[in-house]
Design a protein around this motif. Structure first.
Motif, mmCIF file in Angstrom:
data_model
loop_
_atom_site.group_PDB
_atom_site.id
_atom_site.type_symbol
_atom_site.label_atom_id
_atom_site.label_comp_id
_atom_site.label_asym_id
_atom_site.label_seq_id
_atom_site.Cartn_x
_atom_site.Cartn_y
_atom_site.Cartn_z
ATOM 1 N N ALA A 99 -7.340 -54.476 -4.969
ATOM 2 C CA ALA A 99 -8.534 -54.441 -4.225
ATOM 3 C C ALA A 99 -9.198 -53.513 -3.386
ATOM 4 O O ALA A 99 -9.821 -52.982 -3.186
ATOM 5 N N SER A 100 -7.462 -52.786 -2.636
ATOM 6 C CA SER A 100 -7.950 -51.983 -2.149
ATOM 7 C C SER A 100 -6.634 -50.715 -2.068
ATOM 8 O O SER A 100 -6.210 -51.007 -3.076
ATOM 9 N N PRO A 101 -7.586 -49.444 -1.603
ATOM 10 C CA PRO A 101 -6.881 -48.229 -1.981
ATOM 11 C C PRO A 101 -5.370 -48.707 -1.950
ATOM 12 O O PRO A 101 -4.773 -49.048 -1.091
ATOM 13 N N HIS A 102 -4.398 -47.657 -3.253
ATOM 14 C CA HIS A 102 -3.079 -47.797 -3.024
ATOM 15 C C HIS A 102 -2.211 -47.731 -2.096
ATOM 16 O O HIS A 102 -1.625 -48.404 -1.184
ATOM 17 N N ALA A 103 -2.932 -46.800 -1.421
ATOM 18 C CA ALA A 103 -2.185 -45.300 -0.630
ATOM 19 C C ALA A 103 -2.515 -46.244 0.752
ATOM 20 O O ALA A 103 -1.508 -46.692 1.049
ATOM 21 N N ALA A 104 -3.459 -46.916 0.861
ATOM 22 C CA ALA A 104 -3.379 -47.326 2.153
ATOM 23 C C ALA A 104 -2.566 -48.953 2.572
ATOM 24 O O ALA A 104 -2.722 -49.317 2.987
ATOM 25 N N VAL A 105 -2.897 -49.388 1.104
ATOM 26 C CA VAL A 105 -1.590 -50.322 1.196
ATOM 27 C C VAL A 105 -0.155 -50.210 1.190
ATOM 28 O O VAL A 105 0.271 -51.280 2.155
ATOM 29 N N VAL A 106 0.225 -49.304 0.827
ATOM 30 C CA VAL A 106 1.195 -48.795 0.524
ATOM 31 C C VAL A 106 2.149 -48.509 2.334
ATOM 32 O O VAL A 106 3.261 -48.513 3.016
ATOM 33 N N ASP A 107 0.539 -47.848 3.262
ATOM 34 C CA ASP A 107 1.293 -46.840 4.479
ATOM 35 C C ASP A 107 0.921 -47.998 5.145
ATOM 36 O O ASP A 107 1.911 -48.457 5.895
ATOM 37 N N ALA A 108 0.256 -49.706 4.594
ATOM 38 C CA ALA A 108 0.483 -50.452 6.043
ATOM 39 C C ALA A 108 1.697 -51.330 6.247
ATOM 40 O O ALA A 108 2.596 -52.025 6.989
ATOM 41 N N VAL A 109 2.153 -51.157 4.728
ATOM 42 C CA VAL A 109 3.532 -52.318 4.546
ATOM 43 C C VAL A 109 4.262 -51.147 5.113
ATOM 44 O O VAL A 109 5.708 -52.161 5.742
ATOM 45 N N ARG A 110 4.400 -50.079 4.628
ATOM 46 C CA ARG A 110 5.682 -49.004 5.723
ATOM 47 C C ARG A 110 5.272 -49.113 7.035
ATOM 48 O O ARG A 110 7.043 -49.246 7.653
ATOM 49 N N GLN A 111 4.503 -49.432 7.578
ATOM 50 C CA GLN A 111 4.171 -49.523 8.993
ATOM 51 C C GLN A 111 4.435 -50.712 8.932
ATOM 52 O O GLN A 111 5.472 -51.070 10.369
#
Ligand SMILES: *Cc1c(COP(=O)(O)O)cnc(C)c1O
Length: 489
Positions: free
Chosen positions: A31-43
């Motif tokens: 449901a969410s922009p992929h780049a935002a999900v990956v960034d949240a995971v990295r953080q």
């Protein structure tokens, strides 16, 4: 923890792909922009790594890290600039966006933003126009000025005036007016930035006309007067008014002419800070000087904010003679500090309301809040107290109406106690601090209140309408819901 133990934990941190594969995130991933999900995971991984390095032993399972990433994602995807309910009673609250715009100003912003506009197009003559034209006539009419220009904010206005007229020359200012306005706006720093050579005169508490006279030589280009805003000297004090500065400047100018001296123009400039078009507070002891008064006293230029007592959008307005304003319009800084179309739309609409001062007092929220007598607020405070008492059991808290003080804020009227009625919540369970924190962080709309002696104060003067009152009552009820559930006493 020992080094090997730390290394062991670090090695067990999941990879980005492992976290992304966690069921906690699979729905969010879709449901969410992929780049935002990956960034949240990295953080989230990096945060876990950091806490391991600091000696903690966090849960480093992919699901646990995914949960942390999910929380980050939710925060990131929600808008950062959000609506707030201001129950603090501070009308021009700089942290909360200063002035609320009048409905007609909001409409004008929407109109200007949602289509093309005459921003720099003269539809009458079918040629290029100037963005400065939309507000200038209105400002002149309302202040009695010959010409005007509006820029990004008053700090920009001060900077522009100093660098256009005093760079490379001396500007004389009283030591009592070398103030810091907040947010790192300090008069000496702005002077340095604009390359004006600051000459301080007088003392902290007293500056006499004679102090200015003695400081004037052929390199002085400006006598600067600064409104001390949220700072007041009381007691054994003296300052020199605009009228006297005018007289001093005129005498020096005559003297320069008589001697045929090679000297720059000598201007009297007042930074009024808040700036008001009319008496905004009926019958107070230290009223804010109006822009027209400052001009009538003989200042060549006067500048003030658009979003303080004026109640408009963020802007800095400079008024004065056509010759001086024209020089400002031609300055490269005018281009760098110019207003955008949405601000021009809001400013023009706000200024139009001032053409009928009584209408402005009703429709410009900042003016209306300043102008509402305490007696008119009492029924609203009683209504809010009723909503809270209806929503919250008497074994949790009691809301009652108390006389209190509102503040103008924005550096305006610092000595002015504005009587109001507030709702005071006294706690039998939970705490005022806990409730205050819940009001700010617990819901989608933060509610800003005040704490006084273990009670919560909600000033209805800055609460906009009944809908906001209901939100406040619901949020307080939700706080006690949590308190009861957790059994906090
Ligand atoms: C507030 C203030 C400023 C800065 O105005 P902004 O519009 O916030 O940039 C400058 N001078 C005085 C005296 C002020 O009160």
């Amino acid at each position: 923890m020992t080094h090997p133990a730390i290394n062991e934990l670090l090695r067990s941190l999941p990879s980005v792909d492992e976290v992304l594969a966690s069921p906690v995130l699979t729905h969010a991933c879709a449901a969410s922009p992929h780049a935002a999900v990956v960034d949240a995971v990295r953080q989230a991984i990096s945060e876990a790594r950091q806490s391991i390095l600091e000696g903690a032993t966090p849960d480093v399972s992919a699901d646990a890290v995914a949960k942390a990433a999910h929380a980050r994602l939710a925060t990131f995807l929600a808008p950062s600039l959000r609506r707030v309910i201001n129950a603090s009673g501070v009308i021009v609250h700089t942290n909360l966006g200063r002035s609320v715009l009048a409905p007609s100003a909001v409409e004008a912003v929407v109109e200007a933003a949602s289509g093309y506009s005459t921003l720099e197009y003269d539809a009458e003559h079918m040629c290029r126009g100037s963005r400065h034209d939309h507000c200038e006539r209105l400002i002149c009419l309302l202040t009695g000025a010959e010409a005007a220009i509006a820029v990004n904010n008053n700090a920009a206005a001060v900077m522009m005036v100093l660098s256009t007229f005093a760079a490379g020359h001396k500007a004389v200012v009283s030591r009592g007016e070398l103030v810091e306005i907040g947010g790192s706006f300090r008069i000496p720093d702005i002077m340095a930035l604009s390359q004006a050579d600051m000459v301080e005169v007088g003392t902290t508490n007293k500056t006499h006309a004679e102090d200015y006279v003695r400081a004037i030589d052929d390199d002085v280009a400006m006598l600067l007067k600064v409104h001390t805003s949220n700072y007041r000297l009381v007691g054994f004090t003296e300052s020199v008014c605009g009228k006297d500065l005018r007289r001093i400047a005129d005498k020096a100018i005559d003297d320069r002419h008589a001697r045929n001296a090679a000297a720059p123009d000598l201007l009297v400039y007042e930074d009024l800070g808040s700036g008001a078009f009319m008496e905004v507070e009926r019958g107070v002891e230290h009223p804010e000087p109006t822009v027209a008064e400052a001009l009538a006293a003989g200042c060549d230029l006067v500048s003030f904010s658009g979003d303080k007592l004026l109640g408009g959008p963020q802007a800095g307005i400079i008024v004065g003679s056509a010759a001086h304003i024209n020089r400002l319009k031609k300055s490269p800084l005018a281009r760098a500090l110019r207003l955008d179309k949405m601000t021009i739309a809001a400013l023009e609409a706000t200024l139009r309301l001032y053409l009928d001062p009584e209408r402005a007092r009703v429709e410009v929220p900042t003016l209306r809040m300043l102008d509402t007598p305490a007696d008119a607020l009492r029924p609203r405070a009683e209504r809010l107290a009723g909503l809270i008492n209806d929503a919250v059991g008497a074994h949790c808290a009691i809301a009652s109406v108390v006389p209190e003080i509102s503040r103008a804020g924005g550096g305006a009227l610092p000595m002015c106690d504005i009587p109001t009625f507030a709702v005071q919540v006294t706690f039998k369970r939970g705490t005022a601090q806990g409730c205050d924190e819940h009001l700010v962080k617990g819901g989608s709309v933060p509610i800003v209140a005040r704490i006084k002696k273990e009670t919560l104060l909600l000033d209805v003067r800055t609460v906009l309408d009944e809908r906001e009152e209901k939100c406040i009552a619901q949020a307080i009820a939700a706080y006690f819901g949590i308190v009861e559930e957790e059994g906090i006493r």
